[in-house]
Design a protein around this motif. Structure first.
Motif, PDB file in Angstrom:
ATOM      1  N   LYS A 145       0.841  -1.193   0.000  1.00  0.00           N
ATOM      2  CA  LYS A 145       0.000   0.000   0.000  1.00  0.00           C
ATOM      3  C   LYS A 145       0.878   1.245   0.000  1.00  0.00           C
ATOM      4  N   ARG A 146       0.320   2.336  -0.546  1.00  0.00           N
ATOM      5  CA  ARG A 146       1.013   3.622  -0.575  1.00  0.00           C
ATOM      6  C   ARG A 146       0.041   4.726  -0.192  1.00  0.00           C
ATOM      7  N   ARG A 147       0.576   5.767   0.410  1.00  0.00           N
ATOM      8  CA  ARG A 147      -0.271   6.865   0.854  1.00  0.00           C
ATOM      9  C   ARG A 147      -0.224   8.029  -0.127  1.00  0.00           C
ATOM     10  N   ILE A 148      -1.396   8.504  -0.513  1.00  0.00           N
ATOM     11  CA  ILE A 148      -1.526   9.695  -1.341  1.00  0.00           C
ATOM     12  C   ILE A 148      -1.772  10.886  -0.425  1.00  0.00           C
ATOM     13  N   THR A 149      -1.025  11.966  -0.615  1.00  0.00           N
ATOM     14  CA  THR A 149      -1.214  13.187   0.157  1.00  0.00           C
ATOM     15  C   THR A 149      -1.437  14.351  -0.795  1.00  0.00           C
ATOM     16  N   VAL A 169     -15.824   7.481  -1.628  1.00  0.00           N
ATOM     17  CA  VAL A 169     -16.598   6.850  -2.702  1.00  0.00           C
ATOM     18  C   VAL A 169     -15.713   6.335  -3.831  1.00  0.00           C
ATOM     19  N   HIS A 170     -14.413   6.653  -3.797  1.00  0.00           N
ATOM     20  CA  HIS A 170     -13.535   6.147  -4.850  1.00  0.00           C
ATOM     21  C   HIS A 170     -13.319   4.650  -4.634  1.00  0.00           C
ATOM     22  N   PRO A 171     -13.559   3.830  -5.633  1.00  0.00           N
ATOM     23  CA  PRO A 171     -13.516   2.372  -5.445  1.00  0.00           C
ATOM     24  C   PRO A 171     -12.132   1.809  -5.138  1.00  0.00           C
ATOM     25  N   LYS A 172     -11.072   2.549  -5.443  1.00  0.00           N
ATOM     26  CA  LYS A 172      -9.726   2.015  -5.235  1.00  0.00           C
ATOM     27  C   LYS A 172      -9.041   2.538  -3.969  1.00  0.00           C
ATOM     28  N   VAL A 173      -9.733   3.359  -3.207  1.00  0.00           N
ATOM     29  CA  VAL A 173      -9.181   3.862  -1.948  1.00  0.00           C
ATOM     30  C   VAL A 173      -9.462   2.849  -0.845  1.00  0.00           C
ATOM     31  N   PRO A 196      -5.728   1.746   6.194  1.00  0.00           N
ATOM     32  CA  PRO A 196      -6.018   2.893   7.048  1.00  0.00           C
ATOM     33  C   PRO A 196      -7.108   3.792   6.466  1.00  0.00           C
ATOM     34  N   ALA A 197      -7.854   4.440   7.341  1.00  0.00           N
ATOM     35  CA  ALA A 197      -8.982   5.261   6.921  1.00  0.00           C
ATOM     36  C   ALA A 197      -8.500   6.561   6.280  1.00  0.00           C
ATOM     37  N   PRO A 198      -9.261   7.097   5.333  1.00  0.00           N
ATOM     38  CA  PRO A 198      -8.932   8.412   4.768  1.00  0.00           C
ATOM     39  C   PRO A 198      -8.870   9.475   5.859  1.00  0.00           C
ATOM     40  N   TRP A 199      -8.097  10.511   5.614  1.00  0.00           N
ATOM     41  CA  TRP A 199      -7.802  11.545   6.629  1.00  0.00           C
ATOM     42  C   TRP A 199      -7.853  12.916   5.975  1.00  0.00           C
ATOM     43  N   ALA A 200      -8.436  13.898   6.661  1.00  0.00           N
ATOM     44  CA  ALA A 200      -8.484  15.270   6.137  1.00  0.00           C
ATOM     45  C   ALA A 200      -8.518  16.240   7.308  1.00  0.00           C
ATOM     46  N   HIS A 201      -7.594  17.219   7.308  1.00  0.00           N
ATOM     47  CA  HIS A 201      -7.526  18.195   8.400  1.00  0.00           C
ATOM     48  C   HIS A 201      -6.873  19.477   7.920  1.00  0.00           C
ATOM     49  N   TRP A 244      -5.024   5.894   1.293  1.00  0.00           N
ATOM     50  CA  TRP A 244      -4.135   4.762   1.017  1.00  0.00           C
ATOM     51  C   TRP A 244      -4.683   3.938  -0.142  1.00  0.00           C
ATOM     52  N   VAL A 245      -3.791   3.524  -1.029  1.00  0.00           N
ATOM     53  CA  VAL A 245      -4.172   2.736  -2.200  1.00  0.00           C
ATOM     54  C   VAL A 245      -3.119   1.655  -2.438  1.00  0.00           C
ATOM     55  N   LYS A 246      -3.434   0.731  -3.338  1.00  0.00           N
ATOM     56  CA  LYS A 246      -2.441  -0.245  -3.763  1.00  0.00           C
ATOM     57  C   LYS A 246      -1.341   0.464  -4.558  1.00  0.00           C
ATOM     58  N   PRO A 247      -0.097  -0.002  -4.475  1.00  0.00           N
ATOM     59  CA  PRO A 247       0.992   0.648  -5.211  1.00  0.00           C
ATOM     60  C   PRO A 247       0.728   0.782  -6.704  1.00  0.00           C
ATOM     61  N   SER A 248       0.080  -0.216  -7.301  1.00  0.00           N
ATOM     62  CA  SER A 248      -0.178  -0.163  -8.740  1.00  0.00           C
ATOM     63  C   SER A 248      -1.217   0.892  -9.119  1.00  0.00           C
ATOM     64  N   ASP A 249      -2.011   1.339  -8.138  1.00  0.00           N
ATOM     65  CA  ASP A 249      -3.066   2.326  -8.402  1.00  0.00           C
ATOM     66  C   ASP A 249      -2.639   3.744  -8.055  1.00  0.00           C
ATOM     67  N   TYR A 250      -1.457   3.920  -7.522  1.00  0.00           N
ATOM     68  CA  TYR A 250      -1.060   5.203  -6.923  1.00  0.00           C
ATOM     69  C   TYR A 250      -1.186   6.385  -7.881  1.00  0.00           C
TER      70      TYR A 250
END
Length: 201
Positions: free
Chosen positions: A75-79, A103-107, A111-116, A132-138
């Motif tokens: 898994k990889r984290r998108i920021t 609602v994005h099917p690949k997220v 770990p849960a999505p985060w926004a602050h 967080w997503v799979k590395p291939s979907d990053y």
């Protein structure tokens, strides 16, 4: 001496094959080079770069530097960060961002999505979101979330401020614009510093 570099590469190749810091097919950054591992032997590691180039990495350089494996953990984290107006409702923006991510099917849910809110800038506040997503979907998901969150924030009435430049006229220009006579213009002009854009009292 001539074989010293070759033997060093062989020794490093043995360590790579034993410790397995990366495997064929992994997305890695090795010695500053990014790509997908295509082959590993005793002498070198071959990568395919993301622009389609082949990278030949001697094992001595690969094992002797930092190895960043983007695949092995699964898994990889998108920021992403968005600058919204100070007068906007931050909680509203945060909730809209989270709803869009979820609602994005690949997220991933865990770990849960985060926004602050993460920063106070000169003309905006920073709203940062993470998913967080799979590395291939990053790469694909990152681009899709950037577009969809921006559209969702705009639809919710939030704005994206940007720096503005204001043209301030010199004192002589200002006096002419309000109809001052030439004598007052020269008198006030002599009382202000050279290059100043504001009138002196």
């Amino acid at each position: 001496l001539a074989l010293q570099g070759t033997l060093s590469n062989v020794a490093a190749g043995v360590m790579i094959l034993v410790l397995r810091p990366y495997r064929v097919g992994d997305n890695v950054v090795i010695n500053g080079q990014s790509g997908v591992v295509r082959s590993i032997d005793l002498f070198a590691t071959k990568l395919t770069g993301f622009d389609g180039e082949q990278i030949f990495m001697p094992n001595g350089k690969a094992f002797g530097d930092t190895i960043q494996n983007r695949t092995v953990l699964g898994k990889r984290r998108i920021t992403l960060s968005f600058g919204i107006d100070y007068e906007d409702d931050v909680e509203r923006g945060r909730q809209v961002s989270l709803d869009t991510i979820r609602v994005h099917p690949k997220v991933m849910d865990d770990p849960a999505p985060w926004a602050h809110l993460t920063g106070l800038n000169d003309s905006s506040v920073s709203l940062t979101v993470r998913a967080w997503v799979k590395p291939s979907d990053y790469v694909t998901v990152q681009a899709e979330l950037l577009e969809s969150i921006k559209s969702a924030l705009e639809a919710a009435g939030l704005s994206f401020p940007y720096p503005h430049q204001v043209d301030v006229p010199r004192a002589t220009q200002y006096l002419h614009s309000v109809g001052a006579d030439a004598g007052d213009d020269r008198r006030l002009g002599s009382e202000r510093r050279p290059g100043s854009t504001a009138l002196q009292s």
